[in-house]
Every structure is written in structure tokens, then in C-alpha cells.
Write a protein that holds these residues in place. Structure first.
Motif, PDB file in Angstrom:
ATOM      1  N   SER A   5       0.828  -1.211   0.000  1.00 36.89           N
ATOM      2  CA  SER A   5       0.000   0.000   0.000  1.00 36.89           C
ATOM      3  C   SER A   5       0.859   1.256   0.000  1.00 36.89           C
ATOM      4  O   SER A   5       0.505   2.267  -0.615  1.00 36.89           O
ATOM      5  CB  SER A   5      -0.938   0.003   1.215  1.00 36.89           C
ATOM      6  N   LEU A   6       1.986   1.198   0.679  1.00 32.66           N
ATOM      7  CA  LEU A   6       2.898   2.344   0.708  1.00 32.66           C
ATOM      8  C   LEU A   6       3.434   2.643  -0.688  1.00 32.66           C
ATOM      9  O   LEU A   6       3.511   3.799  -1.101  1.00 32.66           O
ATOM     10  CB  LEU A   6       4.048   2.054   1.675  1.00 32.66           C
ATOM     11  N   ILE A   7       3.787   1.601  -1.414  1.00 31.80           N
ATOM     12  CA  ILE A   7       4.264   1.768  -2.787  1.00 31.80           C
ATOM     13  C   ILE A   7       3.147   2.334  -3.663  1.00 31.80           C
ATOM     14  O   ILE A   7       3.380   3.211  -4.500  1.00 31.80           O
ATOM     15  CB  ILE A   7       4.767   0.427  -3.355  1.00 31.80           C
ATOM     16  N   ALA A   8       1.918   1.837  -3.448  1.00 35.90           N
ATOM     17  CA  ALA A   8       0.776   2.344  -4.220  1.00 35.90           C
ATOM     18  C   ALA A   8       0.563   3.830  -3.958  1.00 35.90           C
ATOM     19  O   ALA A   8       0.277   4.601  -4.880  1.00 35.90           O
ATOM     20  CB  ALA A   8      -0.475   1.550  -3.861  1.00 35.90           C
ATOM     21  N   LEU A   9       0.708   4.250  -2.709  1.00 37.15           N
ATOM     22  CA  LEU A   9       0.552   5.671  -2.365  1.00 37.15           C
ATOM     23  C   LEU A   9       1.643   6.499  -3.022  1.00 37.15           C
ATOM     24  O   LEU A   9       1.377   7.574  -3.571  1.00 37.15           O
ATOM     25  CB  LEU A   9       0.604   5.846  -0.840  1.00 37.15           C
ATOM     26  N   HIS A  10       2.868   6.014  -2.984  1.00 42.73           N
ATOM     27  CA  HIS A  10       3.999   6.726  -3.577  1.00 42.73           C
ATOM     28  C   HIS A  10       3.781   6.920  -5.079  1.00 42.73           C
ATOM     29  O   HIS A  10       3.993   8.021  -5.619  1.00 42.73           O
ATOM     30  CB  HIS A  10       5.288   5.945  -3.308  1.00 42.73           C
TER      31      HIS A  10
END
Length: 235
Positions: free
Chosen positions: A216-221
Motif C-alpha cells: 500500500s505504501l508503494i501504491a501511495l507513492h
């Protein structure tokens, strides 16, 4: 306890049958509903029992004139019910995230970004309603970037915002990004009025950020990079 897709499908059917009949069910009924042999259904139920997802009990036959045999009945455990409740919640959160992402990026691409204040106000209303941590982070960081755009900030390669997004993806980096954009935005009196009591949203952002999985962090980035690309090309 990790379950395979097949095991989850099987367990889901058992849950449906249990709720439908309101009592433990015989493995033959599960086999019939799934189009499996009785032995396959029985073995799967026993496997799920070992994993703590299924319980079993013996049902003694009602008194008859002749001897009868006991039957083994199966039922989902509290752990199984809890698992599917969590899965349902995760599915709803994923759906919310997809809707938020699509709406923001489409609004930017279709020229709605020419009215940054309108989109910003829309996001400020929606932030408290978000249930998905990822959706909430996306709405907050987009609102911050739109507010920074109101200060006539340009998001070129030498912009501190752009440079920060080129670093390794981390929760610390995304936290610093929000703080940086907020600090730059609040230097403008007009934006101060637009944002109002924004610290409560940044607190929600920080709390939601800590809940994000690595994926999810990568998706947000990646989402923030998409927003930034749209802001760079907007008139």
C-alpha cells in the motif's frame, strides 16, 4: 492461519450453508454444493479443523426400532467468522481506494485542476469520511499538493517535493513529504485561510500512514507521483 484460495472458497461455502441451515452440516451437503466427492469434502473439512477454522461434533441418531450410526457434523469456528469479516473489510477498503484514486486522477486530467480551490474543498469534506487508510492518505496528500499549487509553486525537477519523491519509498519519507508540503503551503496567507484547521487532517494522515502495508505504501507513492505529473502539466 494462512489459507489457500481453495481452502478459503471451501470455508466460505461452509459458512453459507451454516447460516442457511442454522446448524452444523454434514460433509456430504458441502460436497454436493461444491460439486466434490464426499471423501474430498471430508478431508478438506478435517484439514480446516486442524487449522482451527472448523469444528466438528457427533450427532447421535434418533431412537428407532433398529441400530443407528452416529454422523459427524461440521461448523465454522469463531476464527473463521472473524477471518471473513476481516476479508470483507479489506475488500471494501480496496474498493474505496480504487474509487478515490480514479476520481482524483480523472478530475486532474479532465481539467478540473484549473479550479484547484474547488477540488481542494471537495477533498477536505471527504477526508473525515474515508475508511481506508490508503484512501485517507491519498486525499490528504492531494489536498496538500493542491494547496501548494495555490502558492504558485512549480513542481519542476529541482522542487524539493519532486526531489523527495525520488528517494527510496518509506513511511518516514512520506511523512516528511506531507510536513514539507504543509510547511511550504502555510507560508501563504491565502492558503492558510483555505486549509483552516488542517492539523487534524495531518494527524489522521500520520496515523493512517502507519497502518499501510509495504504494498500500500508503494501504491501511495506511485499515486503521488501521478498527481505531481498532472500538476506539472496543468495550465
Amino acid at each position: 492461519m494462512e489459507l489457500t484460495f481453495r481452502q478459503k472458497t471451501f470455508l466460505s461455502k461452509l459458512l453459507d450453508l451454516y447460516h442457511e441451515m442454522r446448524e452444523p452440516v454434514h460433509y456430504s451437503l458441502v460436497a454436493e454444493r461444491l460439486g466434490l466427492s464426499g471423501s474430498t469434502a471430508y478431508d478438506m473439512l478435517r484439514l480446516l479443523e486442524q487449522k482451527g477454522m472448523v469444528g466438528s461434533e457427533y450427532a447421535t441418531p434418533k431412537p428407532t426400532s433398529g441400530p443407528g450410526r452416529s454422523s459427524i457434523l461440521f461448523f465454522p469456528t469463531a476464527e473463521a467468522v472473524d477471518l471473513f469479516s476481516r476479508l470483507a473489510g479489506e475488500s471494501q477498503e480496496q474498493e474505496e481506494w480504487e474509487e478515490v484514486k480514479a476520481h482524483i486522477l480523472l478530475s486532474l486530467r479532465q481539467g478540473k485542476a484549473s479550479d484547484y480551490q474547488g477540488l481542494l474543498r471537495e477533498l477536505l469534506v471527504k477526508i473525515p469520511e474515508a475508511h481506508s487508510p490508503l484512501a485517507r492518505c491519498a486525499e490528504v496528500i492531494t489536498a496538500l499538493l493542491l494547496s501548494l499549487r495555490e502558492t504558485r509553486h512549480t513542481f519542476g525537477r529541482r522542487s524539493p517535493v519532486s526531489m523527495l519523491l525520488e528517494t527510496r519509498v518509506s513511511k518516514l519519507g512520506m511523512s516528511i513529504l506531507a510536513g514539507l508540503v504543509l510547511g511550504l503551503s502555510l507560508a501563504d496567507r491565502k492558503v492558510q485561510w483555505l486549509l483552516g484547521d488542517f492539523h487534524k487532517y495531518t494527524e489522521k494522515y500520520e496515523a493512517s500512514l502507519q497502518e499501510l502495508s509495504p504494498e500500500s505504501l508503494i501504491a501511495l507513492h506511485r499515486f503521488v507521483q501521478d498527481v505531481l505529473r498532472n500538476l506539472k502539466t496543468a495550465p
